[in-house]
Design a protein around this motif. Structure first.
Motif, PDB file in Angstrom:
ATOM      1  N   ILE A 175       0.834  -1.199   0.000  1.00 32.75           N
ATOM      2  CA  ILE A 175       0.000   0.000   0.000  1.00 32.75           C
ATOM      3  C   ILE A 175       0.872   1.254   0.000  1.00 32.75           C
ATOM      4  O   ILE A 175       0.613   2.201  -0.749  1.00 32.75           O
ATOM      5  CB  ILE A 175      -0.968  -0.023   1.194  1.00 32.75           C
ATOM      6  N   GLY A 176       1.911   1.270   0.827  1.00 34.10           N
ATOM      7  CA  GLY A 176       2.792   2.440   0.877  1.00 34.10           C
ATOM      8  C   GLY A 176       3.441   2.744  -0.455  1.00 34.10           C
ATOM      9  O   GLY A 176       3.606   3.916  -0.841  1.00 34.10           O
ATOM     10  N   GLU A 177       3.813   1.708  -1.175  1.00 35.55           N
ATOM     11  CA  GLU A 177       4.432   1.878  -2.487  1.00 35.55           C
ATOM     12  C   GLU A 177       3.466   2.558  -3.456  1.00 35.55           C
ATOM     13  O   GLU A 177       3.846   3.493  -4.170  1.00 35.55           O
ATOM     14  CB  GLU A 177       4.840   0.503  -3.019  1.00 35.55           C
ATOM     15  N   GLU A 178       2.209   2.121  -3.480  1.00 39.78           N
ATOM     16  CA  GLU A 178       1.234   2.720  -4.391  1.00 39.78           C
ATOM     17  C   GLU A 178       0.873   4.141  -3.977  1.00 39.78           C
ATOM     18  O   GLU A 178       0.643   5.003  -4.829  1.00 39.78           O
ATOM     19  CB  GLU A 178      -0.023   1.851  -4.461  1.00 39.78           C
ATOM     20  N   ILE A 179       0.816   4.402  -2.679  1.00 39.78           N
ATOM     21  CA  ILE A 179       0.587   5.774  -2.212  1.00 39.78           C
ATOM     22  C   ILE A 179       1.714   6.681  -2.687  1.00 39.78           C
ATOM     23  O   ILE A 179       1.478   7.803  -3.156  1.00 39.78           O
ATOM     24  CB  ILE A 179       0.475   5.811  -0.681  1.00 39.78           C
ATOM     25  N   SER A 180       2.938   6.192  -2.595  1.00 40.36           N
ATOM     26  CA  SER A 180       4.095   6.976  -3.028  1.00 40.36           C
ATOM     27  C   SER A 180       4.011   7.278  -4.518  1.00 40.36           C
ATOM     28  O   SER A 180       4.281   8.417  -4.950  1.00 40.36           O
ATOM     29  CB  SER A 180       5.387   6.222  -2.715  1.00 40.36           C
ATOM     30  N   ARG A 181       3.644   6.291  -5.307  1.00 38.96           N
ATOM     31  CA  ARG A 181       3.508   6.502  -6.759  1.00 38.96           C
ATOM     32  C   ARG A 181       2.442   7.556  -7.056  1.00 38.96           C
ATOM     33  O   ARG A 181       2.627   8.434  -7.901  1.00 38.96           O
ATOM     34  CB  ARG A 181       3.147   5.194  -7.451  1.00 38.96           C
ATOM     35  N   LYS A 182       1.311   7.456  -6.367  1.00 34.94           N
ATOM     36  CA  LYS A 182       0.213   8.391  -6.617  1.00 34.94           C
ATOM     37  C   LYS A 182       0.610   9.814  -6.251  1.00 34.94           C
ATOM     38  O   LYS A 182       0.373  10.758  -7.019  1.00 34.94           O
ATOM     39  CB  LYS A 182      -1.029   7.964  -5.828  1.00 34.94           C
ATOM     40  N   LEU A 183       1.221   9.988  -5.101  1.00 32.32           N
ATOM     41  CA  LEU A 183       1.613  11.328  -4.680  1.00 32.32           C
ATOM     42  C   LEU A 183       2.681  11.914  -5.602  1.00 32.32           C
ATOM     43  O   LEU A 183       2.627  13.094  -5.955  1.00 32.32           O
ATOM     44  CB  LEU A 183       2.112  11.300  -3.232  1.00 32.32           C
ATOM     45  N   ALA A 184       3.636  11.083  -6.008  1.00 26.36           N
ATOM     46  CA  ALA A 184       4.664  11.556  -6.939  1.00 26.36           C
ATOM     47  C   ALA A 184       4.036  11.981  -8.264  1.00 26.36           C
ATOM     48  O   ALA A 184       4.407  13.005  -8.844  1.00 26.36           O
ATOM     49  CB  ALA A 184       5.710  10.478  -7.157  1.00 26.36           C
ATOM     50  N   LYS A 185       3.087  11.201  -8.743  1.00 24.32           N
ATOM     51  CA  LYS A 185       2.390  11.527  -9.998  1.00 24.32           C
ATOM     52  C   LYS A 185       1.679  12.865  -9.899  1.00 24.32           C
ATOM     53  O   LYS A 185       1.571  13.610 -10.892  1.00 24.32           O
ATOM     54  CB  LYS A 185       1.385  10.425 -10.325  1.00 24.32           C
ATOM     55  N   GLU A 217      12.077   9.088  -9.273  1.00 23.52           N
ATOM     56  CA  GLU A 217      12.986  10.166  -9.683  1.00 23.52           C
ATOM     57  C   GLU A 217      13.041  10.292 -11.203  1.00 23.52           C
ATOM     58  O   GLU A 217      13.219  11.394 -11.731  1.00 23.52           O
ATOM     59  CB  GLU A 217      14.380   9.928  -9.101  1.00 23.52           C
ATOM     60  N   GLU A 218      12.850   9.184 -11.902  1.00 22.21           N
ATOM     61  CA  GLU A 218      12.831   9.235 -13.365  1.00 22.21           C
ATOM     62  C   GLU A 218      11.621   9.991 -13.894  1.00 22.21           C
ATOM     63  O   GLU A 218      11.620  10.470 -15.036  1.00 22.21           O
ATOM     64  CB  GLU A 218      12.862   7.820 -13.942  1.00 22.21           C
TER      65      GLU A 218
END
Length: 240
Positions: free
Chosen positions: A14-24, A48-49
């Motif tokens: 879950i934390g990984e997907e939250i991180s992706r969403k916030l970065a997006k 970072e990419e």
């Protein structure tokens, strides 16, 4: 102006997907992890990419020392998302006191300590928000997960109380209560057991981590500017 969000448990499903969403959505991130160094390094490179600024922080939140260390690494902060944690399955009479202490520290005391230290930073932010990823079991309780249900229920009580205290500072505090989500935490269940759980859910399936991430983003966003002290259940209609 950069907006910084903390995500604890960023190496988890879950934390990984939250991180992706916030970065997006343009956030800069502090990603806390404990043992998932390789996963965090891959996630950091991926984000970072896409142009996100990512600061990875290793801290053991089953100890007060880890909570103090993580707090010391946070500078600017506009959102804090607590998605870390572990479940514990056993009969209540079989759980050891040490395990009770770890669950309490990880799910309740460490988040409380970190938020307490972060309040002055959050007060300076434009639209500050705190989100705790609780659980359906914090709302309804579960046999063989008594200690886990207890700490998740404590998170919900904390959210409701703190939201009232911080509302005059325009800091919103909410919780997300996932149901059964198809993440590595479910790996201990066999495919047959997962199918039985899914059959008990009105929507007929387990949740996806990205669906929890979308809910976290919503309550953290300006779209939820008048929402605080709430528990958003994301559970496919299970135990409503």
């Amino acid at each position: 102006m950069k907006r910084y969000a903390l995500v604890t448990g960023a190496s988890g499903g879950i934390g990984e997907e939250i991180s992706r969403k916030l970065a997006k959505e343009g956030w800069s991130l502090y990603l806390q992890y404990y043992q998932g160094r390789e996963k965090i390094e891959r996630l950091q490179q991926e984000l970072e990419e896409t142009g996100a600024e990512v600061i990875a922080i290793q801290a053991d939140l089953t100890s007060s020392a880890g909570a103090h260390f993580l707090s010391s690494q946070l500078f600017s902060l506009e959102a804090a998302v607590f998605a870390g944690g572990t479940a514990h399955y056993s009969l209540f009479q079989e759980i050891e006191e040490e395990e009770m202490d770890k669950l309490w520290q990880l799910h309740v005391k460490s988040p409380m300590m970190i938020i307490q230290k972060a309040i002055p930073k959050l007060r300076k932010a434009v639209s500050p928000s705190v989100v705790l990823v609780s659980s359906i079991w914090g709302q309804t309780g579960a046999a063989c997960e008594v200690a886990y249900s207890t700490v998740k229920g404590a998170q919900i009580a904390f959210v409701k109380a703190l939201a009232k205290e911080l509302a005059p500072s325009s800091i919103r505090v909410n919780a997300i209560a996932p149901g059964a989500v198809n993440t590595p935490m479910m790996a201990q269940f066999s495919p047959e057991e997962k199918a039985e759980i899914a059959a008990d859910i009105p929507m007929g399936r387990l949740g996806a981590a990205r669906e929890i991430a979308e809910a976290v983003y919503f309550v953290s966003s300006p779209a939820a500017s008048y929402i605080t002290g709430q528990v958003l259940a994301v559970n496919g209609g299970w135990y409503t």
